[in-house]
Design a protein around this motif. Structure first.
Motif, PDB file in Angstrom:
ATOM      1  N   ARG A  34     -31.364  21.886  21.286  1.00 32.60           N
ATOM      2  CA  ARG A  34     -32.844  21.455  21.654  1.00 32.60           C
ATOM      3  C   ARG A  34     -33.661  22.810  21.485  1.00 32.60           C
ATOM      4  O   ARG A  34     -33.486  23.902  21.866  1.00 32.60           O
ATOM      5  N   ASN A  93     -18.713  19.005  30.238  1.00 29.12           N
ATOM      6  CA  ASN A  93     -20.149  18.491  30.515  1.00 29.12           C
ATOM      7  C   ASN A  93     -20.858  19.775  30.978  1.00 29.12           C
ATOM      8  O   ASN A  93     -20.725  20.408  31.832  1.00 29.12           O
ATOM      9  N   ARG A 143     -32.712  16.182  20.691  1.00 24.82           N
ATOM     10  CA  ARG A 143     -31.550  16.717  20.349  1.00 24.82           C
ATOM     11  C   ARG A 143     -31.170  16.731  18.976  1.00 24.82           C
ATOM     12  O   ARG A 143     -31.540  15.870  17.997  1.00 24.82           O
ATOM     13  N   GLN A 167     -21.106  17.443  25.722  1.00 19.28           N
ATOM     14  CA  GLN A 167     -20.515  16.288  26.311  1.00 19.28           C
ATOM     15  C   GLN A 167     -19.247  15.841  25.458  1.00 19.28           C
ATOM     16  O   GLN A 167     -19.566  14.969  24.558  1.00 19.28           O
ATOM     17  N   VAL A 184     -22.334  17.256  20.782  1.00 22.42           N
ATOM     18  CA  VAL A 184     -22.775  18.504  20.892  1.00 22.42           C
ATOM     19  C   VAL A 184     -23.844  18.605  20.146  1.00 22.42           C
ATOM     20  O   VAL A 184     -24.216  18.216  19.098  1.00 22.42           O
ATOM     21  N   VAL A 188     -24.442  22.535  29.755  1.00 25.55           N
ATOM     22  CA  VAL A 188     -25.662  23.112  29.225  1.00 25.55           C
ATOM     23  C   VAL A 188     -25.913  24.541  29.467  1.00 25.55           C
ATOM     24  O   VAL A 188     -25.578  24.954  30.497  1.00 25.55           O
ATOM     25  N   CYS A 189     -26.500  25.119  28.120  1.00 26.36           N
ATOM     26  CA  CYS A 189     -26.692  26.321  28.328  1.00 26.36           C
ATOM     27  C   CYS A 189     -27.882  26.908  27.380  1.00 26.36           C
ATOM     28  O   CYS A 189     -27.971  26.176  26.448  1.00 26.36           O
ATOM     29  N   SER A 190     -28.488  27.773  28.000  1.00 25.40           N
ATOM     30  CA  SER A 190     -29.821  28.226  27.215  1.00 25.40           C
ATOM     31  C   SER A 190     -29.637  29.437  26.584  1.00 25.40           C
ATOM     32  O   SER A 190     -28.856  30.539  27.100  1.00 25.40           O
ATOM     33  N   VAL A 207     -31.865  25.172  23.884  1.00 24.36           N
ATOM     34  CA  VAL A 207     -30.749  24.696  24.891  1.00 24.36           C
ATOM     35  C   VAL A 207     -29.553  24.005  24.063  1.00 24.36           C
ATOM     36  O   VAL A 207     -29.627  23.040  23.227  1.00 24.36           O
ATOM     37  N   PHE A 208     -28.403  24.211  24.543  1.00 21.13           N
ATOM     38  CA  PHE A 208     -27.264  23.503  23.992  1.00 21.13           C
ATOM     39  C   PHE A 208     -26.521  22.857  25.020  1.00 21.13           C
ATOM     40  O   PHE A 208     -26.386  23.222  26.247  1.00 21.13           O
ATOM     41  N   GLU A 209     -26.246  21.407  24.592  1.00 18.63           N
ATOM     42  CA  GLU A 209     -25.640  20.606  25.359  1.00 18.63           C
ATOM     43  C   GLU A 209     -24.338  20.122  24.701  1.00 18.63           C
ATOM     44  O   GLU A 209     -24.204  19.592  23.748  1.00 18.63           O
TER      45      GLU A 209
END
Length: 264
Positions: free
Chosen positions: A57, A121, A64, A105, A54, A123-125, A101-103
């Motif tokens: 950015r 999986n 990351r 996986q 997790v 991605v969220c801004s 931005v959050f990622e």
């Protein structure tokens, strides 16, 4: 993919007033409280061995900033009563002057690697006006990221919590270390730095507790309050102490705290 390279202690050892304003500034940042596997469905059953990453950015370096990172061999076992990921980041404050931005996986480990299953999986801004928490959903689970935005903040790095030479942490005690920010824009919600309530406290040979997280954001008009708790081998809290640190724009603060035997 590169990890965040900017140090969380870039201005710690500067003499106050010796650097120009644009080098070190009070800025808006995101305080990360927790990442929780809030719900499972689609045939999944507790407990779940989970691994993956997790990350966030921001515009500081676009790299990351890892909040959680575990490989397949060191997955975390989550169950319905304890479904929070053990966070190890961020490694520096997450700046929120623009979008973040959050990622996510995450995978569930199977008996063999070919049997591993993708859990999330996504991605969220996040923008300053967006409500928190952020929820990531798919057909098999919901992951909830709890946080808040501090409009004017600086970052604090916890260098260490040490049991002094004349004492030691009692072997029969587990422990927990957390902190909270006291300030006009900050909620009183705790940020967990170490949870070892049901296991032996991780301590180095020099007597330092091995914290899971070491970087938090602090409201520049407030204080950072530390909570130290001791637990019996049955998991009951038997002692607690709170210590508050005033904000500094550089340099290091130290304070002594009573041992668990003396806490009340």
């Amino acid at each position: 993919m590169h990890a965040a390279a900017v140090s969380s202690m870039q201005y710690t050892h500067l003499i106050p007033g010796s650097t120009r304003l644009h080098y070190g500034r009070v800025r808006p940042s995101l305080q990360i409280f927790s990442v929780k596997l809030a719900e499972i469905r689609g045939g999944l059953e507790w407990p779940l061995p989970v691994y993956g990453t997790v990350a966030a950015r921001d515009r500081v370096d676009h790299n990351r900033n890892l909040l959680f990172a575990r490989n397949r061999s060191e997955c975390q076992i989550l169950n319905e009563e304890a479904s929070f990921l053990t966070l190890t980041g961020p490694s520096r404050a997450i700046v929120n002057e623009q979008s973040v931005v959050f990622e996510i996986q995450l995978k569930v480990r199977g008996r063999t690697k070919s049997q591993d299953k993708a859990l999330m999986n996504g991605v969220c801004s996040y923008y300053s006006r967006r409500e928190a928490p952020i929820c990531f959903r798919n057909c098999i689970c919901t992951v909830e990221l709890s946080m808040e935005r501090l409009k004017k903040s600086v970052q604090a790095t916890i260098l260490g919590v040490r049991v002094k030479e004349e004492g030691s942490w009692p072997k029969a005690f587990g422990g927990r270390v957390a902190c909270s920010v006291i300030g006009p824009d900050a909620s009183p919600q705790e940020i967990e730095l170490l949870d070892s309530r049901y296991t032996t406290m991780p301590i180095t040979c020099q007597g330092y507790l091995v914290l899971s997280r070491i970087v938090v954001s602090v409201d520049y008009r407030g204080n950072l309050n530390f909570i130290l708790e001791a637990y019996s081998d049955s998991g009951n809290k038997v002692a607690q102490n709170n210590e508050s640190f005033k904000l500094k724009f550089s340099n290091i603060s130290k304070q002594n705290v009573n041992s668990p035997e003396a806490l009340s």
